[in-house]
Design a protein around this motif. Structure first.
Motif, PDB file in Angstrom:
ATOM      1  N   GLN A 181      55.982 133.904  17.176  1.00  0.00           N
ATOM      2  CA  GLN A 181      54.858 134.844  17.126  1.00  0.00           C
ATOM      3  C   GLN A 181      54.735 135.457  15.743  1.00  0.00           C
ATOM      4  O   GLN A 181      53.644 135.546  15.190  1.00  0.00           O
ATOM      5  N   ARG A 182      55.858 135.887  15.201  1.00  0.00           N
ATOM      6  CA  ARG A 182      55.843 136.527  13.872  1.00  0.00           C
ATOM      7  C   ARG A 182      55.417 135.539  12.793  1.00  0.00           C
ATOM      8  O   ARG A 182      54.665 135.880  11.891  1.00  0.00           O
ATOM      9  N   MET A 195      53.077 133.020  26.545  1.00  0.00           N
ATOM     10  CA  MET A 195      51.861 133.508  25.889  1.00  0.00           C
ATOM     11  C   MET A 195      50.695 132.620  26.253  1.00  0.00           C
ATOM     12  O   MET A 195      50.856 131.425  26.447  1.00  0.00           O
ATOM     13  N   LEU A 196      49.561 133.198  26.288  1.00  0.00           N
ATOM     14  CA  LEU A 196      48.356 132.432  26.542  1.00  0.00           C
ATOM     15  C   LEU A 196      47.724 132.119  25.194  1.00  0.00           C
ATOM     16  O   LEU A 196      47.229 132.994  24.503  1.00  0.00           O
ATOM     17  N   LEU A 197      47.788 130.856  24.782  1.00  0.00           N
ATOM     18  CA  LEU A 197      47.239 130.436  23.499  1.00  0.00           C
ATOM     19  C   LEU A 197      46.115 129.438  23.741  1.00  0.00           C
ATOM     20  O   LEU A 197      46.349 128.349  24.247  1.00  0.00           O
ATOM     21  N   ARG A 207      51.266 133.656   9.012  1.00  0.00           N
ATOM     22  CA  ARG A 207      50.352 132.619   8.523  1.00  0.00           C
ATOM     23  C   ARG A 207      48.904 133.088   8.590  1.00  0.00           C
ATOM     24  O   ARG A 207      48.129 132.882   7.656  1.00  0.00           O
ATOM     25  N   GLU A 208      48.535 133.704   9.717  1.00  0.00           N
ATOM     26  CA  GLU A 208      47.164 134.199   9.866  1.00  0.00           C
ATOM     27  C   GLU A 208      46.848 135.274   8.834  1.00  0.00           C
ATOM     28  O   GLU A 208      45.769 135.283   8.241  1.00  0.00           O
ATOM     29  N   SER A 268      52.115 128.400  27.033  1.00  0.00           N
ATOM     30  CA  SER A 268      53.274 127.765  26.408  1.00  0.00           C
ATOM     31  C   SER A 268      54.341 128.812  26.186  1.00  0.00           C
ATOM     32  O   SER A 268      54.066 129.996  26.132  1.00  0.00           O
ATOM     33  N   SER A 269      55.549 128.373  26.059  1.00  0.00           N
ATOM     34  CA  SER A 269      56.666 129.262  25.821  1.00  0.00           C
ATOM     35  C   SER A 269      56.818 129.435  24.313  1.00  0.00           C
ATOM     36  O   SER A 269      56.984 128.462  23.590  1.00  0.00           O
TER      37      SER A 269
END
Length: 96
Positions: A77-78, A63-65, A83-84, A70-71
């Motif tokens: 992700q969930r 993923m591009l964070l 949290r968000e 990073s892996s």
């Protein structure tokens, strides 16, 4: 057409006869005359194709964070999404 016994076909494939018979019956790729079960040599590749397992999905994805690669696992992700969402709901409830 030369039909093979299950034992002959299993020996050619180097697998147990019981496993071959079970899979041939499951996929309908056998010929039965009374109690005698045979399999055609041309059906062996079809049977192998039907029994082939799909490749397993990877446990993590890239993923591009924030510009960094990073892996991250699906669980990460969930967790991040939860949290968000929780932060957003808290901030929205304060403004009421």
């Amino acid at each position: 057409m030369n039909l093979l016994t299950i034992t002959e076909a299993a020996a050619q494939m180097n697998i147990p006869a019981k496993a071959l018979r079970r899979e041939a019956e499951r996929h309908g790729l056998f010929v039965q005359f009374g109690r005698t079960v045979r399999i055609g040599p041309e059906t062996i590749p079809k049977l192998i194709k039907k029994c082939r397992n799909a490749p397993n999905a990877h446990a993590s994805i890239s993923m591009l964070l924030a510009g960094n690669t990073s892996s991250v696992t699906l669980a990460d992700q969930r967790r991040h999404l939860a949290r968000e969402t929780s932060r957003k709901l808290r901030s929205d409830s304060r403004s009421i």
